[in-house]
Design a protein around this motif. Sequence first.
Motif, PDB file in Angstrom:
ATOM      1  N   VAL A  26      97.666  45.940  71.516  1.00 13.95           N
ATOM      2  CA  VAL A  26      96.321  45.393  71.623  1.00 13.95           C
ATOM      3  C   VAL A  26      96.287  44.351  72.739  1.00 13.95           C
ATOM      4  N   ILE A  27      95.386  44.539  73.692  1.00 15.81           N
ATOM      5  CA  ILE A  27      95.267  43.630  74.830  1.00 15.81           C
ATOM      6  C   ILE A  27      94.165  42.606  74.618  1.00 15.81           C
ATOM      7  N   SER A  28      93.018  43.070  74.142  1.00 16.91           N
ATOM      8  CA  SER A  28      91.899  42.153  73.918  1.00 16.91           C
ATOM      9  C   SER A  28      90.969  42.704  72.849  1.00 16.91           C
ATOM     10  N   LEU A  29      90.164  41.812  72.283  1.00 13.65           N
ATOM     11  CA  LEU A  29      89.201  42.180  71.244  1.00 13.65           C
ATOM     12  C   LEU A  29      87.792  41.858  71.704  1.00 13.65           C
ATOM     13  N   THR A  30      86.847  42.702  71.328  1.00 12.25           N
ATOM     14  CA  THR A  30      85.436  42.438  71.571  1.00 12.25           C
ATOM     15  C   THR A  30      84.712  42.658  70.250  1.00 12.25           C
ATOM     16  N   LYS A  31      83.427  42.386  70.212  1.00 13.95           N
ATOM     17  CA  LYS A  31      82.663  42.585  68.981  1.00 13.95           C
ATOM     18  C   LYS A  31      82.597  44.060  68.595  1.00 13.95           C
ATOM     19  N   PHE A  32      82.716  44.935  69.586  1.00 14.97           N
ATOM     20  CA  PHE A  32      82.550  46.365  69.295  1.00 14.97           C
ATOM     21  C   PHE A  32      83.862  47.127  69.215  1.00 14.97           C
ATOM     22  N   GLY A  33      84.995  46.452  69.436  1.00 13.93           N
ATOM     23  CA  GLY A  33      86.257  47.175  69.336  1.00 13.93           C
ATOM     24  C   GLY A  33      87.423  46.437  69.961  1.00 13.93           C
ATOM     25  N   ALA A  34      88.494  47.176  70.203  1.00 12.99           N
ATOM     26  CA  ALA A  34      89.705  46.590  70.779  1.00 12.99           C
ATOM     27  C   ALA A  34      90.173  47.443  71.949  1.00 12.99           C
ATOM     28  N   TYR A  35      90.623  46.773  72.995  1.00 14.29           N
ATOM     29  CA  TYR A  35      91.200  47.485  74.133  1.00 14.29           C
ATOM     30  C   TYR A  35      92.707  47.524  73.949  1.00 14.29           C
ATOM     31  N   ILE A  36      93.267  48.726  74.057  1.00 15.18           N
ATOM     32  CA  ILE A  36      94.685  48.924  73.780  1.00 15.18           C
ATOM     33  C   ILE A  36      95.392  49.546  74.975  1.00 15.18           C
ATOM     34  N   VAL A 138      76.326  57.866  59.364  1.00 24.55           N
ATOM     35  CA  VAL A 138      75.414  59.001  59.394  1.00 24.55           C
ATOM     36  C   VAL A 138      75.228  59.505  60.824  1.00 24.55           C
ATOM     37  N   GLU A 139      75.442  60.795  61.020  1.00 29.07           N
ATOM     38  CA  GLU A 139      75.205  61.426  62.313  1.00 29.07           C
ATOM     39  C   GLU A 139      73.715  61.709  62.437  1.00 29.07           C
ATOM     40  N   VAL A 140      73.072  61.048  63.404  1.00 25.19           N
ATOM     41  CA  VAL A 140      71.628  61.224  63.588  1.00 25.19           C
ATOM     42  C   VAL A 140      71.291  61.755  64.980  1.00 25.19           C
ATOM     43  N   GLY A 141      72.319  62.202  65.712  1.00 28.25           N
ATOM     44  CA  GLY A 141      72.072  62.768  67.029  1.00 28.25           C
ATOM     45  C   GLY A 141      72.013  61.759  68.145  1.00 28.25           C
ATOM     46  N   SER A 142      72.354  60.505  67.852  1.00 26.96           N
ATOM     47  CA  SER A 142      72.342  59.468  68.885  1.00 26.96           C
ATOM     48  C   SER A 142      73.746  59.306  69.464  1.00 26.96           C
ATOM     49  N   VAL A 143      73.873  58.432  70.455  1.00 28.17           N
ATOM     50  CA  VAL A 143      75.165  58.232  71.093  1.00 28.17           C
ATOM     51  C   VAL A 143      76.158  57.524  70.170  1.00 28.17           C
ATOM     52  N   THR A 144      75.673  56.951  69.097  1.00 30.93           N
ATOM     53  CA  THR A 144      76.552  56.357  68.089  1.00 30.93           C
ATOM     54  C   THR A 144      75.990  56.675  66.708  1.00 30.93           C
ATOM     55  N   ARG A 145      76.830  56.727  65.712  1.00 34.54           N
ATOM     56  CA  ARG A 145      76.377  57.014  64.356  1.00 34.54           C
ATOM     57  C   ARG A 145      75.754  55.771  63.724  1.00 34.54           C
ATOM     58  N   GLY A 146      74.789  56.029  62.866  1.00 27.90           N
ATOM     59  CA  GLY A 146      74.161  54.925  62.156  1.00 27.90           C
ATOM     60  C   GLY A 146      74.949  54.591  60.901  1.00 27.90           C
ATOM     61  N   PHE A 147      74.786  53.353  60.400  1.00 27.32           N
ATOM     62  CA  PHE A 147      75.479  52.953  59.172  1.00 27.32           C
ATOM     63  C   PHE A 147      74.454  52.694  58.085  1.00 27.32           C
ATOM     64  N   LEU A 148      74.664  53.346  56.943  1.00 25.02           N
ATOM     65  CA  LEU A 148      73.787  53.213  55.784  1.00 25.02           C
ATOM     66  C   LEU A 148      74.543  52.474  54.683  1.00 25.02           C
ATOM     67  N   ARG A 187      75.518  49.673  67.665  1.00 24.40           N
ATOM     68  CA  ARG A 187      75.355  49.956  66.243  1.00 24.40           C
ATOM     69  C   ARG A 187      73.902  50.223  65.884  1.00 24.40           C
ATOM     70  N   ILE A 188      73.736  51.073  64.880  1.00 26.95           N
ATOM     71  CA  ILE A 188      72.416  51.348  64.326  1.00 26.95           C
ATOM     72  C   ILE A 188      72.504  51.114  62.819  1.00 26.95           C
ATOM     73  N   LYS A 189      71.653  50.260  62.300  1.00 25.88           N
ATOM     74  CA  LYS A 189      71.616  49.995  60.862  1.00 25.88           C
ATOM     75  C   LYS A 189      70.477  50.801  60.258  1.00 25.88           C
ATOM     76  N   LEU A 190      70.786  51.510  59.173  1.00 21.86           N
ATOM     77  CA  LEU A 190      69.809  52.404  58.557  1.00 21.86           C
ATOM     78  C   LEU A 190      69.493  52.021  57.116  1.00 21.86           C
ATOM     79  N   THR A 191      68.394  52.546  56.623  1.00 21.92           N
ATOM     80  CA  THR A 191      68.062  52.475  55.206  1.00 21.92           C
ATOM     81  C   THR A 191      67.503  53.828  54.785  1.00 21.92           C
ATOM     82  N   ALA A 192      67.786  54.215  53.563  1.00 21.39           N
ATOM     83  CA  ALA A 192      67.243  55.474  53.041  1.00 21.39           C
ATOM     84  C   ALA A 192      66.031  55.193  52.164  1.00 21.39           C
ATOM     85  N   ASN A 193      65.623  53.939  52.102  1.00 26.17           N
ATOM     86  CA  ASN A 193      64.425  53.549  51.379  1.00 26.17           C
ATOM     87  C   ASN A 193      63.302  53.312  52.391  1.00 26.17           C
ATOM     88  N   ARG A 194      62.205  53.993  52.205  1.00 22.13           N
ATOM     89  CA  ARG A 194      61.106  53.854  53.153  1.00 22.13           C
ATOM     90  C   ARG A 194      60.658  52.401  53.219  1.00 22.13           C
TER      91      ARG A 194
END
Length: 208
Positions: A26-36, A138-148, A187-194
């Motif tokens: 591990v070389i460095s850390l960021t909010k979205f991941g780690a560079y290795i 959740v795979e929603v067809g975007s460049v990143t998956r959403g989290f429910l 990141r994408i934050k999701l809800t299954a409640n309308r």
Amino acid sequence: RDLPVNSKKRTLLKDIEPGTSLSGKVISLTKFGAYIDVGTEADGLLHVSQISRDEFVEHPRNYLAPGDEAEVRVVRVDPTQKKLQLTMLPEEVLDEENVMKSLEMNPDEDDRIQLDEIEVDDELWGEIRRVTDYGAYVEVGSVTRGFLHFMDHPSWEDSVGAHPRDIMSVGDRVRVWVVDVDGMLNRIKLTANRPTGLPGPRREIKWV
């Protein structure tokens, strides 16, 4: 680093294949991941979603620190753009999520929904690809998956105390709404409640 960044002994990305297992540091850390550093001409990126199978990783520092040794596998490699995407997830998880197959079928992300095209309250249809102790990706067809999050699933009120796997399963098709889009953290934050107060379908984006 065991090798200088510009060392000719470093492996060229064009010689790396998806699925290859590598040992790195591990070389460095960021909010979205780690560079290795895995001994290639460019450091690999280990996204936060690829660190733990069962837990939602808020920040890589909760699991990794600069200087740590890491065993990873290659998910995607782009020699032209000098990009290397890594994972620490078990092979069976990637197989379950069809990660490698989806990359072979669609290596170009240009036709996927970009984050700046997604707005809060957008209605999406997707498929659950991984269930963790805190919710599901959740795979929603975007460049990143959403989290429910499990508390944002409509069945949660009737299953308080249950594990998310008791109310969500890989392969489930779900109707969700966007709660938040974070371009910096990818990141994408999701809800299954309308969402309450939503007068009608703001905009529906259906992923097939």
